[in-house]
Structure formats: structure tokens, C-alpha cells
Motif scaffolding. Structure first.
Motif, PDB file in Angstrom:
ATOM      1  N   ASN A 177      -5.601  -8.893   2.258  1.00 33.68           N
ATOM      2  CA  ASN A 177      -4.956  -9.293   3.500  1.00 33.68           C
ATOM      3  C   ASN A 177      -5.246 -10.729   3.884  1.00 33.68           C
ATOM      4  OD1 ASN A 177      -3.432  -7.103   4.850  1.00 33.68           O
ATOM      5  ND2 ASN A 177      -5.279  -5.987   4.337  1.00 33.68           N
ATOM      6  N   GLU A 178      -6.518 -11.077   3.835  1.00 29.38           N
ATOM      7  CA  GLU A 178      -6.864 -12.434   4.272  1.00 29.38           C
ATOM      8  C   GLU A 178      -6.320 -13.476   3.309  1.00 29.38           C
ATOM      9  OE1 GLU A 178      -9.940 -13.420   6.475  1.00 29.38           O
ATOM     10  OE2 GLU A 178      -9.686 -11.555   7.580  1.00 29.38           O
ATOM     11  N   SER A 224     -11.072  -8.363  10.888  1.00 30.62           N
ATOM     12  CA  SER A 224     -10.142  -7.881   9.898  1.00 30.62           C
ATOM     13  C   SER A 224     -10.534  -6.497   9.483  1.00 30.62           C
ATOM     14  CB  SER A 224     -10.140  -8.807   8.695  1.00 30.62           C
ATOM     15  OG  SER A 224      -9.102  -8.426   7.839  1.00 30.62           O
ATOM     16  N   GLY A 225      -9.798  -5.586   9.943  1.00 29.22           N
ATOM     17  CA  GLY A 225     -10.076  -4.204   9.590  1.00 29.22           C
ATOM     18  C   GLY A 225      -9.545  -3.971   8.196  1.00 29.22           C
ATOM     19  N   GLN A 226      -9.631  -2.812   7.737  1.00 31.58           N
ATOM     20  CA  GLN A 226      -9.169  -2.581   6.389  1.00 31.58           C
ATOM     21  C   GLN A 226      -7.957  -1.710   6.331  1.00 31.58           C
ATOM     22  OE1 GLN A 226     -12.909  -1.369   5.843  1.00 31.58           O
ATOM     23  NE2 GLN A 226     -13.667  -3.331   5.157  1.00 31.58           N
ATOM     24  N   TYR A 250      -6.553   0.227  -4.609  1.00 32.58           N
ATOM     25  CA  TYR A 250      -6.934   1.366  -3.804  1.00 32.58           C
ATOM     26  C   TYR A 250      -8.382   1.315  -3.368  1.00 32.58           C
ATOM     27  CZ  TYR A 250      -2.437   3.269  -4.763  1.00 32.58           C
ATOM     28  OH  TYR A 250      -1.093   3.439  -4.809  1.00 32.58           O
ATOM     29  N   HIS A 304       0.948   2.047  -0.706  1.00 34.02           N
ATOM     30  CA  HIS A 304       1.778   2.510   0.408  1.00 34.02           C
ATOM     31  C   HIS A 304       1.833   1.587   1.598  1.00 34.02           C
ATOM     32  CE1 HIS A 304      -2.191   3.489   1.733  1.00 34.02           C
ATOM     33  NE2 HIS A 304      -2.349   4.254   0.714  1.00 34.02           N
ATOM     34  N   SER A 305       0.840   0.694   1.738  1.00 35.78           N
ATOM     35  CA  SER A 305       0.970  -0.195   2.888  1.00 35.78           C
ATOM     36  C   SER A 305       0.764  -1.660   2.546  1.00 35.78           C
ATOM     37  CB  SER A 305       0.066   0.244   4.031  1.00 35.78           C
ATOM     38  OG  SER A 305      -1.194  -0.314   3.943  1.00 35.78           O
ATOM     39  N   LEU A 306       0.189  -1.970   1.381  1.00 32.66           N
ATOM     40  CA  LEU A 306       0.017  -3.374   1.026  1.00 32.66           C
ATOM     41  C   LEU A 306       1.307  -4.007   0.524  1.00 32.66           C
ATOM     42  CD1 LEU A 306      -3.471  -3.382  -0.736  1.00 32.66           C
ATOM     43  CD2 LEU A 306      -2.891  -4.336   1.483  1.00 32.66           C
ATOM     44  N   ILE A 340      -5.132   8.749  -1.792  1.00 30.81           N
ATOM     45  CA  ILE A 340      -6.324   9.176  -1.081  1.00 30.81           C
ATOM     46  C   ILE A 340      -6.048   9.203   0.398  1.00 30.81           C
ATOM     47  CG2 ILE A 340      -8.781   8.802  -0.994  1.00 30.81           C
ATOM     48  CD1 ILE A 340      -8.006   6.339  -2.933  1.00 30.81           C
ATOM     49  N   ASP A 347     -19.302  -7.303   2.974  1.00 29.78           N
ATOM     50  CA  ASP A 347     -18.903  -5.942   3.355  1.00 29.78           C
ATOM     51  C   ASP A 347     -19.352  -4.935   2.321  1.00 29.78           C
ATOM     52  OD1 ASP A 347     -15.688  -6.742   4.881  1.00 29.78           O
ATOM     53  OD2 ASP A 347     -17.758  -6.872   5.599  1.00 29.78           O
ATOM     54  N   GLY A 389      -1.760   5.553   3.929  1.00 30.80           N
ATOM     55  CA  GLY A 389      -0.869   6.247   3.028  1.00 30.80           C
ATOM     56  C   GLY A 389      -0.724   7.728   3.156  1.00 30.80           C
ATOM     57  N   HIS A 428     -11.070   0.505  -1.149  1.00 33.71           N
ATOM     58  CA  HIS A 428     -11.041   0.300   0.286  1.00 33.71           C
ATOM     59  C   HIS A 428     -11.516  -1.068   0.725  1.00 33.71           C
ATOM     60  CE1 HIS A 428     -10.423   2.160   4.052  1.00 33.71           C
ATOM     61  NE2 HIS A 428     -11.616   1.862   4.485  1.00 33.71           N
ATOM     62  N   THR A 429     -12.655  -1.458   0.206  1.00 33.87           N
ATOM     63  CA  THR A 429     -13.271  -2.688   0.682  1.00 33.87           C
ATOM     64  C   THR A 429     -12.573  -3.941   0.182  1.00 33.87           C
ATOM     65  OG1 THR A 429     -14.884  -2.059  -0.968  1.00 33.87           O
ATOM     66  CG2 THR A 429     -15.608  -2.073   1.295  1.00 33.87           C
ATOM     67  N   ARG A 454      -9.441  -4.443   0.441  1.00 35.24           N
ATOM     68  CA  ARG A 454      -8.220  -4.702   1.189  1.00 35.24           C
ATOM     69  C   ARG A 454      -8.333  -5.917   2.078  1.00 35.24           C
ATOM     70  NH1 ARG A 454      -5.622   0.953   2.789  1.00 35.24           N
ATOM     71  NH2 ARG A 454      -4.189  -0.423   3.884  1.00 35.24           N
ATOM     72  N   LYS A 455      -9.550  -6.149   2.547  1.00 31.31           N
ATOM     73  CA  LYS A 455      -9.748  -7.339   3.370  1.00 31.31           C
ATOM     74  C   LYS A 455      -9.407  -8.573   2.544  1.00 31.31           C
ATOM     75  CE  LYS A 455     -13.415  -9.273   6.194  1.00 31.31           C
ATOM     76  NZ  LYS A 455     -14.530  -8.752   6.973  1.00 31.31           N
ATOM     77  N   ALA A 477      -0.957  -7.068   9.154  1.00 30.81           N
ATOM     78  CA  ALA A 477      -1.888  -7.748   8.257  1.00 30.81           C
ATOM     79  C   ALA A 477      -3.250  -7.087   8.342  1.00 30.81           C
ATOM     80  CB  ALA A 477      -1.995  -9.220   8.624  1.00 30.81           C
ATOM     81  N   GLU A 478      -3.271  -5.895   8.890  1.00 30.06           N
ATOM     82  CA  GLU A 478      -4.478  -5.063   8.942  1.00 30.06           C
ATOM     83  C   GLU A 478      -5.599  -5.731   9.707  1.00 30.06           C
ATOM     84  OE1 GLU A 478      -5.264  -3.347   5.122  1.00 30.06           O
ATOM     85  OE2 GLU A 478      -3.187  -2.692   4.969  1.00 30.06           O
ATOM     86  N   LYS A 529      -3.341   3.117   9.939  1.00 32.29           N
ATOM     87  CA  LYS A 529      -2.095   3.701   9.500  1.00 32.29           C
ATOM     88  C   LYS A 529      -1.994   3.483   8.010  1.00 32.29           C
ATOM     89  CE  LYS A 529       2.618   2.359   9.818  1.00 32.29           C
ATOM     90  NZ  LYS A 529       3.735   1.979  10.468  1.00 32.29           N
ATOM     91  N   LYS A 562      -3.926  -0.859   8.082  1.00 34.92           N
ATOM     92  CA  LYS A 562      -2.854  -1.323   8.958  1.00 34.92           C
ATOM     93  C   LYS A 562      -3.160  -0.805  10.338  1.00 34.92           C
ATOM     94  CE  LYS A 562       0.783  -2.964   6.718  1.00 34.92           C
ATOM     95  NZ  LYS A 562      -0.007  -3.101   5.583  1.00 34.92           N
TER      96      LYS A 562
END
Lengths: 621, 376
Positions: free
Chosen positions: A48-49, B8-10, A39, A384-386, B41, A90, B37, A41-42, A44-45, B365-366, B35, B12
Motif C-alpha cells: 500500500n505505501e 497504515s493499517g493492513q 497474502y 481480493h482487495s489489493l 484466508i 512490524d 476477502g 498479512h504484514t 500489505r503495508k 489504500a488501507e 474489509k 481496507k
């Protein structure tokens, strides 16, 4: 206090507390989440990558042999590291803007990159004696940054040689093997202080001539050793002759060049870590160190550096394990220390691709790589989205991946139809028919409850769920019986081939067609259709009465519509219907029902009479 | 040569949109929304990014900056669709059924919520309803805004009015996936039972004026777009990845069916100023550029590069004298180039937008990708 734990597969532990004696008290429900990191935030990059890199690795050419494969794997490792560094960047920026607890994360990421880099050198690239030292030097230079600000300060001052930290900086350069930079600074000192010109020249010469391993194959190890030995002896002579006696700084540098441990240890503050000490030691005493010899030097370096004052930290133990080539130990220690499976999962996967991990059969999961990937991906699924990334990881776990995926994917909350569609697509691509049916049923049921019959039907069609289609049709028919007209005509009129999904649905479509034909006054066709609906048993028995009642207006038409045979059929249907109905539940409706039946019988009889006459009549007379 | 900038944003990414630009300005702002959750949060945001000066390109037309964030604002629920109302205002459709207008203040680079219609979409009986109804599509024609949703409802709003101007309840028994303007008073909707409907907003009755449907299986349609110049040409994309071209002046079935993607086609867009070009993106992770601008020549009937599927053209009407390449029915003269613009596809491409030579698209992939040289 009683604690009751309810573990959900969605990785959320909820515990409630209440007092033991059951007396009413303030109970609290705690929601405890595992894998809190996802969770952040930072990060997530990072997730994803690295997913992209992971997939690239899985798909990469296995047939590439030898050097090209190794180069490929090293590149993958570098990519992972650059992602970690980008994330650190970041976080630095976020920290500057005071957004979130970034500082701790930055140091964790930094440690991760440090460990990964070392593993890359020792395991992935498997640097051999010679290049090994060069790589380790790069590694140290990259990661020991505490001295950077001091270096900058001295270099940017007007006359560096007068700066109080000047010699510190020179020492730093020497300790890190940055000869050219050291010599450059020394030349400034020499020009500022001509008395030491002589000493400077000698020292400079030594530093220039120092034999170092080269990356290309220009010299063999034996050659290098010989040259080095020769150089070392010469340097030794000069020291013993007292050449540098008048300048303690230069003397200390000379001692360092000769690999004098005490001299090097004096500069502890500048090295800051025992692994820096290790590399410096190796540079100046065993530049042709072989990988397998590292462990001895590493152990002794750590002991010497820490000197019994402080005990090693987890990071130190991990690095030590790496130097000892104990891969499993590295992974195990990292798993314990780090709060998230990301690091160990990806590193282990990479090492597995390098064919370095013997399969240790574990109780859970077929081998270490799979176990770690399963854990990591499961963690992703609670997000919820990963979760979409997690799917791909499960795909590449040959033994248990599919089972895990099946269990997890059914539990993703389907907040919008679009999300449901994505989940369905994933299931369909993997032939997970059970899950497809289950998800479509859930969505169809939701739609039905919200009175969106078209949506419900669309979901049933997707799952080819005949039972549900029947349910929906029954709902339509029920609505019709209650309201006397069809709702959602746009749907029923346009069923198309999906009508064939279930008998009930077919009936619905055909019944509507009957109404349309009637509306268009195509009575003969309507009549035929109506009869077919009953005789071909497409209509459910419960509906027969309604159908027969629908036949009434046709029977009452001026023009005779039903033929004799058709009328007989209708009568038979009516008799079947009334005969099979014991009078148990119809007491209240008795009047209405019996009236209906009587009217029908009358109409049928009348129609029969007319049609017999009509059919018996010779045409044209 | 295409140039891809990758940021690459963070979150979706869904619904990246180009900000309409007046001729004087060279700066393009790229709008995308995140987009994320619902349970945890709140991190759904609408963000405005700058991809820098279009005029500031190097010798080879290269631009080396990363898109940078100008401003963002919290948003409740997933962003299902988004469109610019005018230079400054953006209308956003949410998965909670709310429609919001945000205003972008250019002077101090902030975003604020201007107006909100809270229950634009909902399921009828609030007590027994099972979850909310997402607003799935929004289209604007300043000052009018039309929205459609999972509740089968069509709303007509005006930007300055608090309540809806008109609402058609239960316009459709299935979910309406997308809406677009056909003419100023007519809209087109597509739904999840494969129907394309025309609604005349001048008329008071709550029935569509025309219904078109696919032959064969009633595959759900997810997106719709109208040809910018020739208003009778409409393109739709379906759940099976099929691109259908319709001529709404005639027939109730599509003119062409093109087998395109391998999964749901999420968006289809005609290029606003160069409508011989069409773009589609899909759950299968590809983004296709359909180009019918090539001259007629002796080359074989269709040519495709890079894409994995074959293109199949089928024609159902034979007597037309239409000039447009989209409706052309002569197989020997048809020439359509189809290119997959994504080299390494992994996760779904949810949305795209195109303006001039620039294309922007967002993936699961955000990440957002900007392609500045579509026609190079």
C-alpha cells in the motif's frame, strides 16, 4: 497419473489428478496459487505505501533538471527504503507475538533494503569519488548489525577497558571508520593503563588527523590524496619504528589504519561480510576510490574474504553485480531469487526515471520496466482487495497496460454491489466501454434472476443498455399479464427520463400511465393514450390484444369516449391483428380468442353507431 | 492547522466510527473494521483502536502517538455498515446478509459476538437465487435496530429479541443503500433509482408514506443523513457525486443540488453537535468539509478553498422563512466554505465519522486518518 492443468487468468492454477486407466480412484484437486506473498498479512503495508510512493514518482515534475531532480529521486528512494524498514519493524513485533512465519520474511526484507540502499548510492545518487566512500561507510554501519549487542555490552559495563571483548569493540569501531568512538574507548584504556599513555597519544593523534573525504566541496580530490599520502607515510614510519611493538592490539590497529590487508582480514569475524571488508579496505587504502574502480576491489575483496572456503551466495552475486554497475544483472538476479515482483518492479521503475536503463526490447512487454510492472500488477489482481493498487500500475505501462487492465478487470469477482460500482468507476474513467457494458450486464442479469427488477433497471441505465431495458420491460409486462396487476409500482411510476432508454420501457411507462388515467377516471385522455400506443407502434404486437381488451371497458362506458375516427382506428388495429394470425397455434384457445374478438367487434360496432349519431347531432338542440 | 495522524493499517478500511463517550472520559476509541476477502484466508476483522487521550496534547495541540490496536475479532464477510448501539455494543452489517451485535468488554479489552441475525437479508428463492444479498445499511436507536439491504428488504430488530420485530419484504424493487431515522418511529431510505422514501413504522401497511425523487436522471443515491436539530432537513449523496439537500416538509424534489464530487459519494454526515458543518467523502478520494457557519457579509456568494470542483447552488423554492443556512435561498447572503481535507488523494475514501473536533476516515489504500483539529 494424468495431470490436467486449467489455468485461470486469476492466477490460480488448478490441477486435478486421476489415474491413467480411467478407473475410479480418489482424485484430488489442488489449488495452486502464484504470488503467495501478497497474502502475507504484514506485507500489505509494503504494497500500500509503496503504491503511494510510486504514484507520487509518476506524477512528479519532470521539468526539474539536474541537482533538484536528483535530490527528488534520492528522496523517493529513501521513502521506499523507509517503507521496507517500517515493514521489518512490524514483522519483528509480529514475530515477538508469534504470529506467522515472520522470521524468514524479516531477513528477506533486510536483504532487499541492503541491495536497494547500495543501488541508491551507486545508481540513483551516483555518488562520486570522495562522497562515495562516506556513503559506503554509512551503508556498512547501517547494515552490519551482528556486532551491535557486543558493543552495547561493553559500553554499558562498569569498566569497559577491563571487559574481555573491549579490544574487539575498538576494532569494530576502527573497521567501520568510527574514529571518535574508537578514540573515546581508547582514552578509557589509557587512563586505566598509564603505561601505554605514550602509545595511546600517538595513535589517538593519528586517528584524529586521518584525512577523510568531505561532503561539501571544501577540498579537491587531489588535495585529499596528497594529505592522505602524507599521513599514511607518517603512520608507516611509526609502525616501522616499533612504537607499538609492546601492545599487539594497538599495533594491529595501526596496521589496519595503514590498510594492511592481512591485518584487516584477521578481523574477519568482526566484519562478517566481504562487503564490509571491501569498504574497510577502501577506507584505509583508497579513500578517493572512483565508482568505476569499485569492481576490481569488490572482486578481489570477495575472493580474499571467502578465501575459497565458501562459495558466494545469491545475495553476494547481486551485490557484486551492483559494484560492477551491471544494473540489468542486478535486476535479473533479484528476479530469480525473490519470490515476488515487488522489489524489482519498483527499483527498475526508479532507475528508469533516473534515465539509467537503455531500452532493451524484450519479447514480452515493450521494455524491462514495463514488463516487471505488468508482472507485479498482475500478481496484485489475484488478491481480493489489493487489485485496486494494480489498476494504477497498469495505467503507467504505456504499451500493454491498458490491454492487461481490460482483461483483468472483467475477472474481478463482484461479490457486492459496492465492489461492482468501484470497478465500474475505474472502467468509466478510462473509457473502457466494453467492460462497462459487460459488468453492468452481469449485475443486471444477477438482479433479474433475483427478481430485483429495480436494481436490474438501474444497472441498464448506467450502461445505457437499451436491449437489457427491453428485457426488463418484457418481464414486467409478462408479470402483468400473469397477475393482472403491476408489481413494483414505485419503479414504474417514477421512471422519469430513463423511460426513453428503450421503446419497450417507454411503452411500459405509458401503459402504466394509461392505467393511472383510467383509475382517475380521465377517460378521454386514457383513450387517446391507448390509441397512440397502438398507432404509433410503441406497443409490441404481442401486446395489442391486451390493449384492445383494455379498450373494452372504455367502449362500454355510458358516455361515448372514442370518436368515430378513433373507433375506425381501433377497428383497423383489430383487423390487422386478426388478419396476420394464421390459426396455427390457437386451437386450444380458439374459443377464448374468438369470443374476445367477437366481443370487441361488437363493442366497436356499437360504439361506432353511438358516436356517429352523437357527432351527427347538432349541438344545443 | 490540521493535524493528521496516519496509521497504515493492513486492511481496507471501511466504516470507522467514533465510540460515543460520556463526558467524564477523555479517551476516545476509534473503531474501524477491515474489509477483506471472501475466497481465501478469513481476514475480516472488527477492531477497536485507541487514539489516546484527547487531554494529552502538547502546547500546539499536537499529539504524536499512533493509534494502537486494543482488540479485534473475526468477522464473516465484508463490513458494509456499522453503528454503535450504546457505549459497549456495536451493530455490524455484513455482505453476507448477516447482522451481528458485538460487545466491547472494556475491562479486559476484548470483543465478543453478542447476537446474530443470520439471514437478515437474502434473495427470495434460495434455490435459484444468484448469490447472497448484502446488508447495506444499519441504523440504531437503542434498543431498536433497522437494517436495509440489496434485497430491498427493511428489517426492524430489537436488541434483546431473537427474531425480527417487523420485516417489510420487497419494500423496494431496487437496492436500498442507506437508512437513517427521521423520527423515533419514522425512517428514511435511499435506493438505487434515485428515490428518498419515508416509512412510518407505526403503520402496518408495507408502503412508504412518502416518496421523493430527483428531477431528471434517476441517479442512484448512496447515503443519507438528517440534520441533528432540524428534522425536516435531509442531505443525500448520489452516484454522480452530487449533494442534495431536501426539505421534506414541502415538495418532492430537493431544495439544493450541489455539484461536489467526481464520483460516488459514499457517506454524508452532519456534525452531530455543530450542524452548520457537513462532511462528505467519495470514491474520487476526496473528503469535503461544508461550512455554513460563516457570518453574513459583503463577500461574494460562495467561497471555496482547496476543492477542485466548483460549487453550484440551485434553488427550487422561493418562499421560505427558514433560518437554517442549508435551506437559505438568498444568493447574495449565502456563504458556504468548502474545503477538501485530503492533501494527496489517491484511492477512494469509503467512510468517515465525526465527533467533537475529531474526524476519522478510512481509505481504500488501507489506511485510517485521524484529524483532531477540525475547527482550528
Amino acid at each position: 497419473m494424468n495431470l490436467q492443468f486449467f489455468k485461470q487468468l486469476s492466477e490460480c492454477l488448478i490441477c486435478s489428478t486421476c489415474t491413467g486407466d480411467g478407473a475410479p480412484s480418489s482424485s484430488r484437486v489442488f489449488v495452486v496459487r502464484r504470488d503467495q506473498d501478497i497474502y502475507i498479512h504484514t506485507l500489505r503495508k509494503l504494497f500500500n505505501e509503496s503504491h503511494g510512493i510510486f504514484m507520487g514518482l509518476q506524477r512528479s515534475e519532470e521539468e526539474l533538471a539536474g541537482k533538484s531532480r536528483k535530490a527528488q529521486l534520492v528522496q523517493v528512494s529513501k521513502n521506499y527504503r523507509s517503507v521496507i524498514r517500517a515493514c521489518m519493524e512490524d514483522m519483528h513485533q509480529a514475530a515477538a507475538l508469534k504470529l506467522g512465519p515472520a522470521f524468514l520474511q524479516v531477513s528477506i526484507l533486510s536483504a532487499m533494503e541492503l541491495i536497494w540502499n547500495l543501488c541508491e548510492i551507486l545508481f540513483v545518487e551516483a555518488a562520486t569519488a570522495g562522497p562515495l566512500l562516506l556513503r559506503l561507510l554509512d551503508w556498512v554501519r547501517l547494515h552490519v548489525c551482528d556486532v551491535d549487542s557486543m558493543v552495547r555490552e561493553v559500553l554499558s559495563s562498569e569498566s569497559p577497558s577491563k571487559h574481555k571483548l573491549f579490544w574487539n569493540v575498538v576494532d569494530v569501531f576502527v573497521l567501520q571508520g568510527r574514529m571518535d568512538e574508537a578514540r573515546h574507548l581508547l582514552s578509557k584504556e589509557a587512563s586505566a593503563n598509564p603505561a601505554s599513555m605514550n602509545m595511546y597519544k600517538i595513535l589517538d593523534d593519528f586517528m584524529k588527523k586521518m584525512p577523510v573525504p568531505s561532503l561539501g566541496n571544501t577540498q579537491t580530490l587531489t588535495e585529499l590524496e596528497l594529505k592522505w599520502q602524507h599521513w599514511h607515510e607518517e603512520c608507516q614510519r611509526y609502525l616501522q619504528d616499533g612504537t607499538f611493538a609492546s601492545n599487539p592490539h594497538m599495533e594491529s590497529i595501526c596496521k589496519i589504519l595503514l590498510g594492511d590487508e592481512d591485518a584487516i582480514l584477521e578481523k574477519k569475524e568482526l566484519m562478517t561480510t566481504w562487503y564490509h571488508f571491501l569498504v574497510t579496505r577502501l577506507l584505509y587504502s583508497h579513500p578517493t576510490v572512483k565508482p568505476m574502480e569499485l569492481r576490481f576491489y569488490a572482486q578481489s575483496s570477495m575472493d580474499l574474504f571467502l578465501g575459497g572456503e565458501s562459495s558466494p551466495e545469491p545475495l553476494d552475486m547481486i551485490l557484486m553485480a551492483a559494484f560492477e554497475f551491471e544494473m540489468h544483472q542486478v535486476i535479473k538476479e533479484c528476479s530469480i531469487v525473490l519470490s515476488n515482483w515487488w522489489f524489482v518492479a519498483h527499483l527498475t521503475d526508479l532507475l528508469d526515471h533516473c534515465k539509467l536503463l537503455q531500452s532493451h526490447n524484450l519479447y514480452f512487454g515493450s521494455n524491462m520496466r514495463e514488463f516487471l510492472l505488468l508482472e507485479y500488477a498482475s500478481g496484485l489482481f489475484s488478491h481480493h482487495s489489493l487489485w485496486q493498487l494494480g489498476v494504477d500500475y497498469f495505467d503507467h505501462c504505456p504499451e500493454y497496460g491498458r490491454v492487461y487492465l481490460e482483461l483483468h478487470i472483467e475477472r474481478i469477482p463482484l461479490s457486492t454491489e459496492q465492489k461492482a460500482l468501484k470497478v465500474l468507476r475505474i472502467c468509466e474513467q478510462r473509457q473502457m466501454h466494453e467492460q462497462v457494458r459487460s459488468i453492468c450486464k452481469i449485475m443486471a442479469m444477477k438482479a433479474l434472476r433475483n427478481n430485483r427488477l429495480g436494481s436490474a433497471l438501474s444497472w441498464s441505465i448506467r450502461a445505457k443498455d437499451a436491449a437489457f431495458a427491453t428485457l426488463i420491460s418484457d418481464r414486467f409486462l409478462k408479470d402483468y399479464c400473469e397477475k393482472g396487476c403491476f408489481s413494483d409500482l414505485d419503479l414504474i411510476d417514477n421512471l422519469g427520463p430513463s423511460m426513453l432508454l428503450s421503446d419497450r420501457l417507454t411503452f411500459l411507462g405509458k401503459y402504466r400511465e394509461f392505467h393511472r388515467l383510467y383509475g382517475e377516471k380521465r377517460f378521454a385522455e386514457a383513450a387517446r393514450l391507448l390509441l397512440t400506443l397502438m398507432t404509433a407502434h410503441i406497443a409490441p404486437c404481442s401486446f395489442w390484444m391486451t390493449l384492445l381488451t383494455d379498450a373494452l371497458p372504455l367502449l362500454e362506458q355510458k358516455e361515448v369516449i372514442f370518436s368515430a375516427e378513433q373507433t375506425y382506428e381501433l377497428m383497423r388495429c383489430l383487423e390487422d391483428l386478426t388478419a396476420g394470425n394464421p390459426d396455427k397455434q390457437k386451437f386450444q384457445d380458439d374459443d377464448v380468442e374468438t369470443t374476445k374478438v367477437e366481443m370487441l367487434r361488437l363493442a366497436l360496432a356499437r360504439n361506432l353507431a353511438r358516436v356517429i349519431v352523437k357527432e351527427g347531432t347538432v349541438e344545443g338542440s | 492547522q490540521t493535524l493528521l495522524q496516519h496509521s497504515s493499517g493492513q486492511e481496507k478500511v471501511s466504516q470507522p466510527r467514533w465510540e460515543p463517550q460520556p463526558r467524564a472520559r477523555l479517551m476516545t476509541a476509534l473503531t474501524f473494521s477491515s474489509k477483506c476477502g471472501i475466497v481465501s484466508i478469513q481476514d475480516n476483522r472488527i477492531s477497536i483502536w485507541s487514539v489516546g487521550d484527547l487531554g494529552n496534547t502538547g502546547l500546539n495541540g499536537e499529539y504524536h502517538g499512533e493509534p494502537h490496536l486494543l482488540c479485534d475479532i473475526q468477522h464473516n464477510g465484508d463490513v458494509m455498515d456499522m453503528q454503535f448501539l450504546d457505549q459497549e455494543r456495536i451493530v455490524v452489517a455484513s455482505s453476507t446478509g448477516t447482522v451481528t451485535i458485538f460487545r466491547h468488554h472494556q475491562n479486559n479489552q476484548t470483543l465478543s459476538a453478542d447476537h446474530r441475525w443470520a439471514k437478515a437479508h437474502y434473495h427470495v428463492d434460495q434455490d435459484t437465487s444468484c448469490g447472497g444479498a448484502a446488508c447495506t445499511g444499519v441504523v440504531c436507536n437503542n434498543p431498536e435496530i433497522v437494517t436495509v439491504g440489496e434485497d430491498g428488504r427493511i428489517n426492524l430488530f430489537r436488541a434483546d429479541q431473537k427474531d425480527a420485530v417487523r420485516t417489510i419484504d420487497n419494500a423496494d424493487s431496487s437496492t436500498l443503500h442507506a437508512v437513517t431515522f427521521l423520527r423515533t418511529t419514522e425512517i428514511l431510505t435511499v435506493n438505487s433509482i434515485g428515490q428518498l422514501k419515508i416509512w412510518d413504522l407505526r403503520q402496518q401497511r408495507n408502503e412508504p408514506s412518502q416518496i421523493f425523487s430527483l428531477a431528471g436522471d434517476r441517479v442512484p443515491l448512496h447515503c443519507v443523513d438528517r440534520h441533528p436539530n432540524q428534522q425536516h432537513i435531509v442531505a443525500t449523496g448520489g452516484q454522480d457525486g452530487m449533494l442534495s439537500i431536501w426539505d421534506i416538509r414541502q415538495g418532492t424534489m430537493p431544495v439544493s443540488l450541489l455539484n461536489a464530487h467526481e464520483a460516488e459519494m459514499w457517506e454524508v454526515h452532519f456534525h452531530p453537535s455543530d450542524p452548520d458543518h457537513l462532511f462528505t467523502c467519495s470514491e474520487d478520494g476526496s473528503l469535503w468539509h461544508w461550512d455554513t457557519s460563516a457570518n453574513v457579509s459583503e463577500k461574494p456568494s460562495f467561497l471555496h478553498q482547496g476543492g477542485r470542483s466548483t460549487a453550484y447552488l440551485s434553488h427550487s423554492t422561493m418562499n421560505q422563512s427558514v433560518v437554517s443556512a442549508w435551506l437559505s435561498n438568498d444568493p447574495t447572503k449565502d456563504r458556504m466554505e468548502i474545503t477538501n481535507l485530503i492533501p494527496n488523494q489517491t484511492l477512494s475514501v469509503n467512510s468517515l465519522d465525526v465527533l467533537g473536533p475529531c474526524l476519522v476516515y478510512g481509505t481504500d489504500a488501507e489506511a485510517i486518518y485521524v484529524n483532531r483539529q477540525l475547527f482550528a
